[in-house]
Scaffold this active site. Structure first.
Site, mmCIF file in Angstrom:
data_model
loop_
_atom_site.group_PDB
_atom_site.id
_atom_site.type_symbol
_atom_site.label_atom_id
_atom_site.label_comp_id
_atom_site.label_asym_id
_atom_site.label_seq_id
_atom_site.Cartn_x
_atom_site.Cartn_y
_atom_site.Cartn_z
ATOM 1 N N ARG A 35 -4.900 -1.690 8.947
ATOM 2 C CA ARG A 35 -6.129 -2.471 8.716
ATOM 3 C C ARG A 35 -5.842 -3.573 7.702
ATOM 4 O O ARG A 35 -4.826 -3.547 7.013
ATOM 5 C CB ARG A 35 -7.265 -1.565 8.242
ATOM 6 C CG ARG A 35 -6.942 -0.727 7.023
ATOM 7 C CD ARG A 35 -8.142 0.106 6.562
ATOM 8 N NE ARG A 35 -7.747 1.023 5.521
ATOM 9 C CZ ARG A 35 -7.500 2.325 5.686
ATOM 10 N NH1 ARG A 35 -7.624 2.864 6.884
ATOM 11 N NH2 ARG A 35 -7.135 3.086 4.669
ATOM 12 N N GLY A 37 -0.199 5.494 -4.349
ATOM 13 C CA GLY A 37 -0.848 6.764 -4.701
ATOM 14 C C GLY A 37 -0.228 7.931 -3.949
ATOM 15 O O GLY A 37 0.097 8.972 -4.541
ATOM 16 N N ARG A 38 -0.013 7.764 -2.649
ATOM 17 C CA ARG A 38 0.582 8.839 -1.842
ATOM 18 C C ARG A 38 2.025 9.110 -2.248
ATOM 19 O O ARG A 38 2.490 10.234 -2.233
ATOM 20 C CB ARG A 38 0.490 8.481 -0.341
ATOM 21 C CG ARG A 38 -0.869 8.822 0.249
ATOM 22 C CD ARG A 38 -1.087 8.112 1.560
ATOM 23 N NE ARG A 38 -1.430 6.706 1.347
ATOM 24 C CZ ARG A 38 -1.480 5.806 2.303
ATOM 25 N NH1 ARG A 38 -1.188 6.144 3.540
ATOM 26 N NH2 ARG A 38 -1.828 4.568 2.025
ATOM 27 N N HIS A 52 2.064 3.458 -9.079
ATOM 28 C CA HIS A 52 1.834 2.019 -9.285
ATOM 29 C C HIS A 52 2.995 1.394 -10.058
ATOM 30 O O HIS A 52 3.416 0.275 -9.775
ATOM 31 C CB HIS A 52 0.516 1.780 -10.016
ATOM 32 C CG HIS A 52 -0.696 2.151 -9.206
ATOM 33 N ND1 HIS A 52 -0.830 1.787 -7.883
ATOM 34 C CD2 HIS A 52 -1.813 2.867 -9.508
ATOM 35 C CE1 HIS A 52 -1.983 2.256 -7.414
ATOM 36 N NE2 HIS A 52 -2.591 2.920 -8.379
ATOM 37 N N ASP A 69 0.831 -1.217 0.000
ATOM 38 C CA ASP A 69 0.000 0.000 0.000
ATOM 39 C C ASP A 69 0.861 1.261 0.000
ATOM 40 O O ASP A 69 1.986 1.258 0.507
ATOM 41 C CB ASP A 69 -0.911 -0.027 1.244
ATOM 42 C CG ASP A 69 -2.064 0.951 1.119
ATOM 43 O OD1 ASP A 69 -2.369 1.409 -0.002
ATOM 44 O OD2 ASP A 69 -2.677 1.269 2.160
ATOM 45 N N GLY A 70 0.317 2.335 -0.568
ATOM 46 C CA GLY A 70 0.990 3.637 -0.517
ATOM 47 C C GLY A 70 1.491 4.166 -1.855
ATOM 48 O O GLY A 70 2.133 5.216 -1.906
ATOM 49 N N ARG A 101 -12.294 2.644 -7.921
ATOM 50 C CA ARG A 101 -11.413 3.754 -8.326
ATOM 51 C C ARG A 101 -11.796 4.237 -9.726
ATOM 52 O O ARG A 101 -12.623 3.635 -10.390
ATOM 53 C CB ARG A 101 -9.958 3.288 -8.263
ATOM 54 C CG ARG A 101 -9.582 2.904 -6.843
ATOM 55 C CD ARG A 101 -8.129 2.570 -6.696
ATOM 56 N NE ARG A 101 -7.844 2.246 -5.305
ATOM 57 C CZ ARG A 101 -6.647 2.208 -4.774
ATOM 58 N NH1 ARG A 101 -5.588 2.482 -5.519
ATOM 59 N NH2 ARG A 101 -6.477 1.908 -3.501
ATOM 60 N N ASN A 138 -11.133 -2.452 -5.243
ATOM 61 C CA ASN A 138 -10.376 -1.454 -6.007
ATOM 62 C C ASN A 138 -11.049 -1.042 -7.319
ATOM 63 O O ASN A 138 -10.664 -0.051 -7.943
ATOM 64 C CB ASN A 138 -8.936 -1.922 -6.261
ATOM 65 C CG ASN A 138 -8.052 -1.871 -5.029
ATOM 66 O OD1 ASN A 138 -7.141 -2.684 -4.859
ATOM 67 N ND2 ASN A 138 -8.281 -0.910 -4.132
ATOM 68 N N TRP A 139 -12.115 -1.776 -7.734
ATOM 69 C CA TRP A 139 -12.888 -1.375 -8.918
ATOM 70 C C TRP A 139 -13.585 -0.039 -8.686
ATOM 71 O O TRP A 139 -14.034 0.598 -9.643
ATOM 72 C CB TRP A 139 -13.944 -2.432 -9.264
ATOM 73 C CG TRP A 139 -13.378 -3.773 -9.604
ATOM 74 C CD1 TRP A 139 -13.340 -4.872 -8.785
ATOM 75 C CD2 TRP A 139 -12.760 -4.180 -10.837
ATOM 76 N NE1 TRP A 139 -12.737 -5.927 -9.426
ATOM 77 C CE2 TRP A 139 -12.379 -5.537 -10.690
ATOM 78 C CE3 TRP A 139 -12.500 -3.532 -12.057
ATOM 79 C CZ2 TRP A 139 -11.754 -6.250 -11.713
ATOM 80 C CZ3 TRP A 139 -11.868 -4.252 -13.064
ATOM 81 C CH2 TRP A 139 -11.506 -5.592 -12.886
ATOM 82 N N GLU A 144 1.160 -13.154 12.525
ATOM 83 C CA GLU A 144 1.692 -11.959 13.177
ATOM 84 C C GLU A 144 1.549 -10.817 12.166
ATOM 85 O O GLU A 144 1.668 -11.041 10.958
ATOM 86 C CB GLU A 144 3.174 -12.166 13.520
ATOM 87 C CG GLU A 144 3.434 -13.326 14.467
ATOM 88 C CD GLU A 144 2.925 -13.037 15.879
ATOM 89 O OE1 GLU A 144 3.020 -11.887 16.318
ATOM 90 O OE2 GLU A 144 2.418 -13.980 16.527
HETATM 91 C C1 IPE Z 1 -5.472 -2.724 -0.129
HETATM 92 O O1 IPE Z 1 -5.149 -1.387 -0.236
HETATM 93 C C2 IPE Z 1 -5.416 -3.378 -1.482
HETATM 94 C C3 IPE Z 1 -4.097 -3.492 -2.088
HETATM 95 C C4 IPE Z 1 -2.949 -3.150 -1.553
HETATM 96 C C5 IPE Z 1 -4.085 -4.068 -3.405
HETATM 97 P P1 IPE Z 1 -6.269 -0.254 -0.393
HETATM 98 O O2 IPE Z 1 -5.527 1.033 -0.492
HETATM 99 O O3 IPE Z 1 -7.184 -0.590 -1.496
HETATM 100 O O4 IPE Z 1 -7.068 -0.353 0.980
HETATM 101 P P2 IPE Z 1 -7.899 0.739 1.764
HETATM 102 O O5 IPE Z 1 -8.849 1.347 0.783
HETATM 103 O O6 IPE Z 1 -6.917 1.755 2.261
HETATM 104 O O7 IPE Z 1 -8.556 0.006 2.876
HETATM 105 C C1 IPE Z 2 -1.752 0.228 -3.287
HETATM 106 O O1 IPE Z 2 -1.504 1.590 -3.344
HETATM 107 C C2 IPE Z 2 -1.947 -0.370 -4.659
HETATM 108 C C3 IPE Z 2 -3.344 -0.724 -4.983
HETATM 109 C C4 IPE Z 2 -4.344 -0.672 -4.160
HETATM 110 C C5 IPE Z 2 -3.603 -1.160 -6.343
HETATM 111 P P1 IPE Z 2 -2.679 2.666 -3.282
HETATM 112 O O2 IPE Z 2 -3.075 2.998 -4.685
HETATM 113 O O3 IPE Z 2 -3.767 2.202 -2.415
HETATM 114 O O4 IPE Z 2 -1.931 3.915 -2.644
HETATM 115 P P2 IPE Z 2 -2.540 4.946 -1.590
HETATM 116 O O5 IPE Z 2 -3.064 4.153 -0.438
HETATM 117 O O6 IPE Z 2 -3.620 5.683 -2.309
HETATM 118 O O7 IPE Z 2 -1.379 5.801 -1.238
HETATM 119 MG MG MG Z 3 -4.145 2.406 -0.439
#
Ligand code: IPE
Ligand code: IPE
Ligand code: MG
Length: 245
Positions: free
Chosen positions: A197, A26-27, A40, A23-24, A74, A71-72, A210
Site C-alpha cells: 500500500r 518495528g517487526r 528504528h 517500512d518494517g 503511535r 505516525n503521531w 513503477e
Molecule cells: C509508512 O509506514 C510511513 C513510513 C514508512 C514513515 P507505516 O507503517 O506508518 O504505514 P501503515 O500504517 O502500515 O500504512
Molecule cells: C517504518 O517502520 C518506520 C516508521 C513508520 C517511522 P514501522 O515502525 O512502521 O515498522 P512496522 O511496520 O511496525 O514493522
Molecule cells: Mg509500518
C-alpha cells in the site's frame, strides 16, 4: 515513415528518481525481542548505505519516507524517540552528507515539529544547498493528502489576492505549490516489509511511477538488494497511457 516517429513508450536506462517507503522497523525489532525504537535505530543506519549507493546506480534523486502525518497516532514514547533520533541523525550525518556532495531537502509540514528539529533541518538544507551529486529528500511529518491540502490553501490565497486567475489553474499550476515543486516525479517507488500500500506517500507525484513491493524489512535492506531492484526497473515498459509504439 514510422521509424522516424517519436516512440510513445520507452524502456528507460534506469530510474533517475527513486522513492522509498522504509517500512518494517518495528517487526524487525519485535523478531529480536527488542523495543520498536531499536528497530528504528537499525533502520536509520541503513539510510547512509542506500544514499551512498545512488551515484553508481545513476540515481540522482532519492526520496525517503521517515515519518508520516499519521505516525503521531503511535505511543508518545515511540514518537518522541523518533524525533530524538531525527535530531541526532541530522547532527551526526551532516558532515558526511556535505563530504559526499549530497543536497538534502525536507518535505512535509514543519508546523507540528519541535523548534530544535526544524532549526537543524533548515541548517542542513542551507549547508547542502549547493551540492549536486545526489538529491536526498527526507519526508518528515509528510502526508500526500496533507501536502495537496496545504498547496491548495496557498493557491487559494493567491486567487483571493487577485494574483492568480482561477481559469488558468491546471495540474502543472497545482504541482508548483507542492512541497516537491523542485523535484521530478519518482520513476520508481519501493516499499519494504511486504505491505502493498501507499500509506499516503507522494500520492500526486507517483501517478505514473513503477512500484516494487519487497518482503525484506527495512533494517535488512542492503545495497545489493537496492541495486537489484533498481536494475529490474530497466526491464519494465512504461506506457504513460499510450499504446505500445
Ligand atoms: C509508512 O509506514 C510511513 C513510513 C514508512 C514513515 P507505516 O507503517 O506508518 O504505514 P501503515 O500504517 O502500515 O500504512
Ligand atoms: C517504518 O517502520 C518506520 C516508521 C513508520 C517511522 P514501522 O515502525 O512502521 O515498522 P512496522 O511496520 O511496525 O514493522
Ligand atoms: Mg509500518
Amino acid at each position: 515513415m514510422t521509424s522516424s516517429t517519436t516512440p510513445k513508450t520507452h524502456r528507460p536506462e534506469g530510474p533517475k528518481h527513486v522513492a522509498i517507503i522504509m517500512d518494517g522497523n518495528g517487526r524487525w525489532a519485535q523478531a529480536r525481542g527488542r523495543p520498536r525504537l531499536y528497530g528504528h535505530h537499525a533502520g536509520g543506519k541503513r539510510v547512509r548505505e542506500i544514499v551512498e549507493a545512488c551515484p553508481d546506480l545513476g540515481v540522482k534523486y532519492l526520496t525517503v519516507f521517515a515519518f508520516s502525518t499519521e505516525n503521531w497516532k503511535r505511543t508518545q514514547a515511540e514518537v518522541s524517540g523518533l524525533m530524538k533520533m531525527f535530531r541526532r541523525y541530522i547532527t551526526r550525518e551532516s558532515q558526511n552528507l556535505i563530504d559526499n556532495g549530497i543536497c538534502v531537502r525536507f518535505i512535509g509540514d514543519r508546523m507540528r515539529l519541535d523548534e530544535t528539529l526544524v532549526r537543524l533541518m533548515d541548517e542542513l538544507e542551507l549547508v547542502t544547498a549547493h551540492n549536486d551529486t545526489v538529491h536526498l529528500t527526507i519526508a518528515l511529518n509528510y502526508g500526500g493528502r496533507d501536502e495537496v491540502a496545504r498547496a491548495t490553501k496557498r493557491l487559494a490565497r493567491e486567487v483571493a489576492a487577485g494574483r492568480l486567475d482561477p481559469e488558468t489553474v491546471d495540474a502543472e499550476t497545482l504541482a508548483r505549490y507542492l512541497d516537491t515543486y523542485v523535484l521530478p516525479d519518482p520513476d520508481l517507488v519501493i516499499r519494504t516489509s511486504g505491505e502493498a500500500r501507499i500509506s499516503n506517500f507522494l500520492l500526486w507525484q507517483s501517478a505514473y511511477s513503477e512500484y516494487e513491493f519487497i518482503d525484506t524489512l527495512w533494517p535488512d535492506f542492503s545495497r545489493d538488494e537496492f541495486a537489484r531492484v533498481v536494475g529490474s526497473f530497466s526491464k519494465r515498459e512504461r506506457r504513460f497511457g499510450a499504446v505500445r509504439g
